[in-house]
Each structure stands twice: as structure tokens, then as C-alpha cells.
Design an enzyme around this catalytic site. Structure first.
Site, PDB file in Angstrom:
ATOM      1  N   GLU A 189       0.915  -1.237   0.103  1.00 17.64           N
ATOM      2  CA  GLU A 189      -0.064  -0.102   0.024  1.00 17.64           C
ATOM      3  C   GLU A 189       0.868   1.193   0.048  1.00 17.64           C
ATOM      4  O   GLU A 189       0.377   2.338  -0.601  1.00 17.64           O
ATOM      5  CB  GLU A 189      -0.869   0.157   1.235  1.00 17.64           C
ATOM      6  CG  GLU A 189      -0.349  -0.473   2.528  1.00 17.64           C
ATOM      7  CD  GLU A 189      -0.490  -1.796   2.882  1.00 17.64           C
ATOM      8  OE1 GLU A 189       0.106  -2.637   2.181  1.00 17.64           O
ATOM      9  OE2 GLU A 189      -0.886  -2.199   3.827  1.00 17.64           O
ATOM     10  N   ARG A 191       0.965   4.064  -3.145  1.00 18.87           N
ATOM     11  CA  ARG A 191       0.702   5.443  -2.918  1.00 18.87           C
ATOM     12  C   ARG A 191       2.030   6.372  -3.516  1.00 18.87           C
ATOM     13  O   ARG A 191       1.601   7.385  -4.106  1.00 18.87           O
ATOM     14  CB  ARG A 191       0.730   6.052  -1.321  1.00 18.87           C
ATOM     15  CG  ARG A 191       0.386   7.321  -0.971  1.00 18.87           C
ATOM     16  CD  ARG A 191       1.674   7.907  -0.654  1.00 18.87           C
ATOM     17  NE  ARG A 191       1.930   9.065  -0.223  1.00 18.87           N
ATOM     18  CZ  ARG A 191       2.785   9.871   0.041  1.00 18.87           C
ATOM     19  NH1 ARG A 191       4.129   9.343   0.394  1.00 18.87           N
ATOM     20  NH2 ARG A 191       2.897  11.372   0.410  1.00 18.87           N
ATOM     21  N   ARG A 192       3.182   5.724  -3.560  1.00 18.45           N
ATOM     22  CA  ARG A 192       4.340   6.542  -4.280  1.00 18.45           C
ATOM     23  C   ARG A 192       3.979   6.442  -5.558  1.00 18.45           C
ATOM     24  O   ARG A 192       4.214   7.283  -6.344  1.00 18.45           O
ATOM     25  CB  ARG A 192       5.418   5.871  -3.789  1.00 18.45           C
ATOM     26  CG  ARG A 192       6.013   5.978  -2.063  1.00 18.45           C
ATOM     27  CD  ARG A 192       7.309   5.650  -1.935  1.00 18.45           C
ATOM     28  NE  ARG A 192       8.300   6.355  -2.727  1.00 18.45           N
ATOM     29  CZ  ARG A 192       8.670   7.457  -1.716  1.00 18.45           C
ATOM     30  NH1 ARG A 192       8.171   7.914  -0.543  1.00 18.45           N
ATOM     31  NH2 ARG A 192       9.568   8.387  -2.215  1.00 18.45           N
ATOM     32  N   CYS A 216      -1.094  -3.705   7.805  1.00 23.46           N
ATOM     33  CA  CYS A 216      -0.336  -3.894   9.299  1.00 23.46           C
ATOM     34  C   CYS A 216      -0.670  -2.800  10.075  1.00 23.46           C
ATOM     35  O   CYS A 216      -0.703  -1.841   9.844  1.00 23.46           O
ATOM     36  CB  CYS A 216       0.992  -4.065   8.964  1.00 23.46           C
ATOM     37  SG  CYS A 216       2.169  -3.036   8.396  1.00 23.46           S
ATOM     38  N   CYS A 267       1.602   0.465   8.497  1.00 25.16           N
ATOM     39  CA  CYS A 267       0.720   0.805   7.277  1.00 25.16           C
ATOM     40  C   CYS A 267      -0.468   1.456   7.720  1.00 25.16           C
ATOM     41  O   CYS A 267      -0.963   2.513   7.323  1.00 25.16           O
ATOM     42  CB  CYS A 267       0.383  -0.418   6.266  1.00 25.16           C
ATOM     43  SG  CYS A 267       2.106  -0.685   5.345  1.00 25.16           S
ATOM     44  N   LYS A 291       0.407   5.034   8.607  1.00 29.08           N
ATOM     45  CA  LYS A 291       0.654   5.923   7.639  1.00 29.08           C
ATOM     46  C   LYS A 291      -0.592   6.258   6.967  1.00 29.08           C
ATOM     47  O   LYS A 291      -0.833   7.228   6.728  1.00 29.08           O
ATOM     48  CB  LYS A 291       1.786   5.066   6.778  1.00 29.08           C
ATOM     49  CG  LYS A 291       2.969   5.210   7.193  1.00 29.08           C
ATOM     50  CD  LYS A 291       3.972   4.471   6.279  1.00 29.08           C
ATOM     51  CE  LYS A 291       5.722   4.723   6.760  1.00 29.08           C
ATOM     52  NZ  LYS A 291       6.429   4.391   5.810  1.00 29.08           N
ATOM     53  N   LYS A 305      12.981   8.806  -3.350  1.00 28.11           N
ATOM     54  CA  LYS A 305      12.737  10.159  -3.082  1.00 28.11           C
ATOM     55  C   LYS A 305      13.346  11.151  -4.006  1.00 28.11           C
ATOM     56  O   LYS A 305      13.369  12.075  -4.400  1.00 28.11           O
ATOM     57  CB  LYS A 305      13.666  10.610  -1.630  1.00 28.11           C
ATOM     58  CG  LYS A 305      12.748   9.715  -0.305  1.00 28.11           C
ATOM     59  CD  LYS A 305      13.398  10.295   0.768  1.00 28.11           C
ATOM     60  CE  LYS A 305      12.556   9.558   2.046  1.00 28.11           C
ATOM     61  NZ  LYS A 305      13.289   9.951   3.289  1.00 28.11           N
ATOM     62  N   LYS A 316      10.738  20.350   1.668  1.00 22.49           N
ATOM     63  CA  LYS A 316       9.559  19.800   2.267  1.00 22.49           C
ATOM     64  C   LYS A 316       9.348  20.742   3.514  1.00 22.49           C
ATOM     65  O   LYS A 316       7.885  21.158   3.676  1.00 22.49           O
ATOM     66  CB  LYS A 316      10.017  18.567   2.909  1.00 22.49           C
ATOM     67  CG  LYS A 316      10.052  17.583   1.806  1.00 22.49           C
ATOM     68  CD  LYS A 316      10.495  16.145   2.788  1.00 22.49           C
ATOM     69  CE  LYS A 316       9.383  15.380   3.415  1.00 22.49           C
ATOM     70  NZ  LYS A 316       9.902  14.418   3.941  1.00 22.49           N
ATOM     71  N   LYS A 331       0.813  18.157  10.088  1.00 25.10           N
ATOM     72  CA  LYS A 331       1.526  16.868  10.535  1.00 25.10           C
ATOM     73  C   LYS A 331       1.665  17.149  11.853  1.00 25.10           C
ATOM     74  O   LYS A 331       1.720  16.123  12.748  1.00 25.10           O
ATOM     75  CB  LYS A 331       2.675  16.708   9.882  1.00 25.10           C
ATOM     76  CG  LYS A 331       3.703  15.520  10.114  1.00 25.10           C
ATOM     77  CD  LYS A 331       4.762  15.351   9.253  1.00 25.10           C
ATOM     78  CE  LYS A 331       5.905  16.270   9.595  1.00 25.10           C
ATOM     79  NZ  LYS A 331       7.241  16.123   8.853  1.00 25.10           N
TER      80      LYS A 331
END
EC number: 3.5.4.37
Length: 741
Positions: free
Chosen positions: A396, A400-401, A451, A556, A559, A669, A702, A712
């Protein structure tokens, strides 16, 4: 001791002993045995010690005994028809024969019954059937059935129990619809669902109509039947065939690995197209028929609360179960195409994930954006300080990436020229930057629960055979077309709303307040599974990991919960676009509504002071009709990824975070930062949502997303305030790289 005392002492065993056939131990000539024999064979009769009971006259030389009754094997409780049901509600009703017509070989009887001052008539070839029809009409007068004449005939007037054709069963349960109960007092019906705060399972009586039930009919309340084997009944295909005879079912497709096939069947009813999927064609037909029954005749199946879809709080353009099954089918089908119909060595996997995009209300227009597999994380010794290695190769996370690559492509498409702007999913926002066009939605599919908190407390598929609800005889029809009061946060879509009968035994979360619920958890380096975070482990150091400390990666579940606050676009893309959230999260197996909703958003419901446009997203949560089979065996060490537009899959070694030749992944990245820099060079400065000058270092770029970073921080604070632990971040050295050599 005299003879009378001995008789009294042995009387308690007489019933048993007298069943013996004493002819087997008597002398063949019928003579009286001697004292020695009598003392050994005495049965406590009236002959005194040492003597047998004398034979009685008329016994034909045999001792008189009672035959031992055979114990009857308990069979299923027979269903109660409308006549029996009405008699329990209103005992003592008188049925009158009104007329008898027709020839001798085919008579037609008309019977009548008076209930609450109203006369109901019924006709039939026998008086019994005529009385039954009259009783049915009487029941319908105070239990409202839409399409009653058609559907009641199709149901065959059988007792029904709760069943679920979305279960992982190859054979159909015998019956389909839930029975009705007469409540103690009239209450408006409500929709039963489940969310993370309050688990609603109707274990009490439910009113079946919007109008009040007369007090005379509401007494006495019917008792709840104990569990019993379900009687024979009709499956959805049989019911639909009686309502609309002559329907033709078409086979559309077959997909899936050899041990987990999925078939798709379709049927057209009244000009509407319905699909169903299952592990065999028979089950797929049943689910197609089930969809038609729900949409056209408003007949809905019961589901245990923990298996019901939980609707999103935002815009919901699709029927939950239809969407879930379609998304699952699309992702699995694409994975089959990419792996030569699952024959490739890289088709081996434990977890499959994918992202599907819809642009309207028709799921036929849905498009697979990404597909991925994987269950492992990088080994600490392979960390990259240039952003060239993938830290987390769980399916998952990789999907998403992959979605990020698609978003960059769509932004570049918009920035190319005006003609391409129409083909892009983005449009300019009046608040600055870009946003998704109307009705563009993304749906995350995972073949099993993620998970961490979502999976740790629901490790098995529920056993539906032991999780049925039993109610009294009759048929419960759910007229969801009328306005009914509904607890907030429960099912809002009529096609998936169901009444639950009393006695549903599959529990929701029995211990929702245990400290272990909702805890942040980290994945195990180079392995599978998760462990709770330690209170003092929120900071990891580069040198500490290189010297042997385990590299910790958030689970996960954690996240995805983070994505439900800060968005799936990440910090870099948030400089260009407004927050983007998943519209639905669909699980192929191990779906449990209470645990999943808690893990995804309920545990951080205390979050506050989020920046503008950021919110606590509550997407649709759903399982699929044909739960995916468990993938046995050892998890492979590789991860596969694909994004729409790619010619082939990319295979990554999950331990090193790179491919087998040591090359960086297209999802790392460094690669995504290159895409961001390219877009940043094309976007006019006045369209940037956050101002940044001369971006160079990945970490600094970022941090330039001020609103994202604020959201965040609020998220991390919410976890701490809820007592769920502190978020563990990677060593900061990982992000201290630039694109210049």
C-alpha cells in the site's frame, strides 16, 4: 432385612432393569432356577431374594418388558407460515368459509378472517391454502411490504434467517431474508452500521414500518428463537427468476490465480445492468441477482455489523459494495495482465495493493492508476543519504508513491498547453494553486487489512455460519425510500443499509477501551509484523542504525491514518495542489469495520486546529463480496510496482530498496524530487500555495510547505494526547541531499 425392605431399596432401578429380556438367562425348560442362580440374577422383583420375577400370564413364555425408545435426532425447526405467525400475534381468530366454486376436480375456496375490525379474504384450491392467503393479507395490513404481492410469492412464505452472500462461502445459505419481530413499543426503524466510536448491532426489536404499530398487535412480543439449522429456502437467483422469469446471465470474465479464481457474471433486469463476482460462476450469478433485488425490488440482505461498509462523510458517488467489488476486480485484473496471467515469477506475493481513479458516477469508467506488491522494509545498513533507496516496500505504501508519479504527470500535462489542460485531472483553484476537478476520486485497494492497529485485532475472516441472527417467522422488507431517523455516521446508502435481527452473535470489538487499541506500531526491520512504539523511541539516529540499532518504520495503519489528515499528495506536492484524500479504502480480506475505522481515523478524532483545507478525512471503508484467499507460504523479498503509462513492472529488492542491479527505483525520494523540481520550474510563482525561493535541499523544500507541516504537527500531537504513543521518524540525514552532484 425383610423382602419388603429389599423391594423398596431396589425400586429405583426397576425401570431400567426390567427392560432386560430375562429369557436369555432363564433355563430353556422354564424351570425355576436354584437359589444360587437367583441370587446372581435377581432383578429386585417381588419374588424375594434368590428368586427371579415370575412370568406373567399371556407372556407366551417371555418376560414382560418395555421396549427401549429410540432417541430422536433433533431436526431443523420447521418454518412458521403466515397462519401460525398471525395466530401467535392474535390468538383465537375465527376463519369463515365464504364460498366454494369451480369444478369438483379443481375447486376454489374463499376464506375470511377478521382482525381488528377489518375483514381479510383469501382464496385457494384448498381451505387450508385459502386461510393461509387470508392470514398473509392480514399480516400485510400492519407490516408494510413494498412489492409485497410479487416478493411474498417468490419467497414461498418461508421462515428466513440472516445470511450474507458477500461471505467467503462457495455454497449458498438456504435462506435469504431476515424475519420480523413485533416490538414492545413502536419505534421508527434505523439503519444499522458500524463506526469506530459506537458499534451498532441491533440486538433488540425493530419496528418494520414508519407508521406506528397498533398496541393490540404489539403484544405480546415474540420471543427470539435460539440458533437452529436454517430451513430450506431460495437463493437470489431463484427469487429473481420468479419475479422476472426468463432472465439470461452472461459470463463476463475470469481472473485471479489458480487457487483464488474470481468469475464475473452479469444480468439485465428491467433495462438495468447488474454484475456479480465470486469464486465460482454459481456464486457470481447469485451476487448479480442480489444486486438486482436490492436495486429494483428494495430487498436487502443482512450483514453482521462488523462486515458492513462504513460510508464516507464526504461525497459518495457510488454504491459501496458495487464500487468495492469493481475496484478489487480492476486491480487484480491489471496485476494479472502485468504478470502474464499470474504465471510470471514476480506474480508471487503476500499482499497486493492498487489505486483506482473514478471520474464520475459510473464505475465502468474507473481506471487503474497503480499496482504494487510487497511486505518488507529496508535493512538499516542499506539506508541512502541521497534518497536513492526505498525505505518501505509494503504494497500500500508503494501504491501511494506510484500515485505521486501520476499526479506529477497530470500537473505537467496541465502546464503544457491549453489543449492538454482538458485532459488533466487538475484545474486552477480560486484559493491559489491547483485542485482536482469535480468528481475525480481515488480509491485504495489492499488485499488484506493494513499491518498495525487495523490488522492486529482482526487476524481471521469471521465465521459467518456461527454469526447469524434468528428472528420469528415472516419476511422483513426494508423500505428505505421513506425518510427514517438514522444515527450520524451510519450507512447513508439505501442499497447497503440493512436491518439486523435480534441475536446477531458476531461481536463488534468486545474490548474497545483496552489500552492496546489504537496504539502506534512500527514494522520489524527485514521481517513481518509490528510492535508497539516505545515512549522514548521517537528519534532515530543515522549512526545508531548503522551500528546495529533496528531501523523503525511506522506501520501501514499509522501511515494511512496520517494520509487521512495531511493528504496523500505529501509535503512537496502540497506546495502546488490542495490536499488530496482517498475517497475509499477497500480490503480484499480481514475486513472488520470497527477495527479498520478506529485505525484509519477514529483514534485521532480529538485532532484540532488543522490549517485551512486540511481535515480529518473519513473515507468509505468496505470489504469485498468475494474475500480473497489467504496467500500461504513465505513472503518474497521483492516488491513490484507499476504506474499507468509504464510499459512494464519494476521489481525492487525490499531489503536493499533498489533493484537487483543496484539501481535506484523510479519511486525513490531522489526520483520524485527530480519530478518536483521540473514542475516547480514550470509553475508561475503566483500559483504556488507556499512560497519557496531557489529550492535546493530536499529537506528544506519539504519544510517550505508550511500548512502541511502544521497539519502533521497537529497529527502527532493528537496521537500523544490520546495516549497512543509518539510518531517515530527516520534519521534526518536521509533527507539532507540535493540534486546537484
Amino acid at each position: 432385612m425383610d423382602i419388603e425392605d429389599e423391594e423398596n431399596m431396589s425400586s429405583s432401578s426397576t425401570d431400567v432393569k426390567e427392560n432386560r429380556n430375562l429369557d436369555n438367562v432363564s433355563p430353556k425348560d422354564g424351570s425355576t432356577p436354584g437359589p444360587g442362580e437367583g441370587s446372581q440374577l435377581s432383578n429386585g422383583g417381588g419374588g424375594g431374594p434368590g428368586r427371579k420375577r415370575p412370568l406373567e400370564e399371556g407372556s407366551n413364555g417371555h418376560s414382560k418388558y418395555r421396549l427401549k425408545k429410540r432417541r430422536k435426532t433433533p431436526g431443523p425447526v420447521l418454518p412458521k407460515n403466515a397462519l401460525m405467525q398471525l395466530n401467535e400475534i392474535k390468538p383465537g381468530l375465527q376463519y369463515t368459509l365464504l364460498s366454494q366454486t369451480g369444478p369438483v376436480h379443481a375447486p376454489l375456496f374463499v376464506m375470511s378472517v377478521e382482525v381488528n375490525g377489518q375483514v381479510f379474504e383469501g382464496s385457494g384450491p384448498t381451505k387450508k391454502k385459502a386461510k393461509l392467503h387470508a392470514a398473509e393479507k392480514a399480516l400485510r395490513s400492519f407490516v408494510q411490504f413494498p412489492n409485497a404481492s410479487e416478493a411474498h410469492l417468490a419467497m414461498g412464505r418461508t421462515l428466513s434467517v440472516n445470511t450474507d452472500f458477500t461471505s467467503d462461502q462457495a455454497d449458498f445459505p438456504d435462506t435469504l431474508f431476515n424475519g420480523f419481530e413485533t416490538p414492545d413499543k413502536a419505534e421508527p426503524p434505523f439503519y444499522v452500521g458500524s463506526n469506530g466510536d459506537d458499534s451498532f448491532s441491533s440486538s433488540g426489536d425493530l419496528s418494520l414500518s414508519a407508521s406506528p404499530v397498533p398496541a393490540s398487535l404489539a403484544q405480546p412480543p415474540l420471543p427470539v428463537l435460539p440458533p437452529f439449522p436454517p430451513p430450506s429456502g431460495k437463493n437470489p437467483v431463484m427469487i429473481l427468476n420468479e419475479l422476472r422469469p426468463g432472465l439470461k446471465y452472461d459470463f463476463l470474465s475470469e481472473s485471479g490465480e489458480s487457487h483464488a479464481k474470481s468469475f464475473v457474471m452479469s444480468v439485465v433486469v428491467d433495462g438495468q445492468f447488474f454484475e456479480g463476482s465470486g469464486r465460482n460462476k454459481k456464486l457470481a450469478k447469485a451476487r448479480a441477482a442480489q444486486s438486482a433485488l436490492a436495486a429494483i425490488f428494495n430487498l436487502h440482505l443482512d450483514q453482521t455489523p462488523s462486515r458492513q461498509p462504513i460510508p464516507s462523510e464526504g461525497l459518495q458517488l457510488h454504491l459501496p459494495q458495487v464500487l468495492a467489488d469493481a475496484v478489487s476486480r480492476l486491480v487484480l485484473g491489471k496485476f494479472g495482465d502485468l504478470t502474464d496471467n499470474f504465471s510470471s515469477p514476480h506474480a508471487r506475493r503476500k499482499v497486493l495493493a492498487g489505486v483506482v481513479m473514478t471520474t464520475g458516477t459510473d464505475v465502468k469508467d474507473a481506471k487503474v492508476i497503480s499496482v504494487s506488491t510487497g511486505t518488507k522494509c529496508i535493512n538499516g545498513e542499506y539506508m541512502s543519504d541521497r534518497g536513492l533507496a526505498l525505505n518501505d516496500c509494503h504494497a500500500e505504501i508503494i501504491s501511494r508513491r506510484s500515485l505521486l508519479r501520476f499526479l506529477y504527470t497530470q500537473l505537467e500535462l496541465y502546464l503544457n498547453n491549453k489543449d492538454d489542460q482538458k485532459r488533466s485531472i487538475f484545474q486552477k483553484s480560486e484559493r491559489g494553486g491547483f485542485r482536482l476537478k469535480e468528481n475525480v476520486q481515488f480509491h485504495l485497494y489492499i488485499s488484506t487489512s493494513p499491518c498495525g492497529d487495523a490488522r492486529i485485532f482482526s487476524p481471521h475472516e469471521p465465521i459467518l455460519e456461527g454469526s447469524r441472527s434468528y428472528t420469528q417467522a415472516g419476511v422483513q422488507w426494508c423500505n428505505h425510500g421513506s425518510l427514517q431517523p438514522r444515527p450520524p455516521g451510519l450507512l447513508s446508502d439505501p442499497s447497503t443499509s440493512t436491518f439486523q435481527g435480534a441475536g446477531t452473535t458476531e461481536p463488534a470489538d468486545r474490548h474497545p477501551n483496552r489500552k492496546a487499541r489504537g496504539q502506534l506500531r512500527t514494522k520489524i526491520e527485514s521481517g513481518e509484523g509490528t510492535i508497539p512504539v516505545r515512549s522514548n523511541a521517537s528519534i532515530q539516529t543515522w549512526d545508531g542504525v548503522l551500528q546495529g540499532e533496528r531501523l523503525l518504520t511506522m506501520s501501514c495503519s499509522d501511515k494511512i491514518a496520517r494520509w487521512n489528515v495531511v493528504g496523500i499528495q505529501g509535503s512537496l506536492l502540497s506546495i502546488f495542489v490542495e490536499p488530496i484524500y482517498f475517497s475509499s479504502i477497500i480490503l480484499g480480506s480481514l475486513y472488520h469495520g470497527d477495527h479498520l475505522s478506529r485505525a484509519m481515523y477514529q483514534r485521532i478524532s480529538n485532532i484540532e486546529d488543522l490549517p485551512p483545507l486540511y481535515t480529518l478525512n473519513k473515507p468509505l471503508l468496505s470489504g469485498i463480496s468475494n474475500a480473497e484467499a489467504r496467500q500461504p507460504g513465505k513472503a518474497p523479498n521483492f516488491s513490484v510496482n507499476w504506474t499507468v503509462g509504464d510499459s512494464a513492472i519494476e521489481v525492487i529488492n525490499a531489503t536493499t530498496g533498489k533493484d537487483e542491479l543496484g539501481r535506484a527505483s523510479r519511486l525513490c525520494k531522489h526520483a520524485l524530487y527530480c519530478r518536483w523540481m521540473r514542475v516547480h520550474g514550470k509553475v508561475p510563482s503566483h500559483l504556488l500555495r507556499s512560497k519557496i525561493t531557489k529550492p535546493n535541499v530536499y529537506h528544506e523544500s519539504k519544510l517550505a510547505a508550511k500548512e502541511y507541516q502544521a497539519a502533521k504537527a497537529r497529527l502527532f500531537t493528537a496521537f500523544i494526547k490520546a495516549g497512543l504513543g509518539a510518531w517515530v521518524e527516520k534519521p534526518t540525514e536521509q533527507d539532507q541531499f540535493s540534486l546537484t552532484p
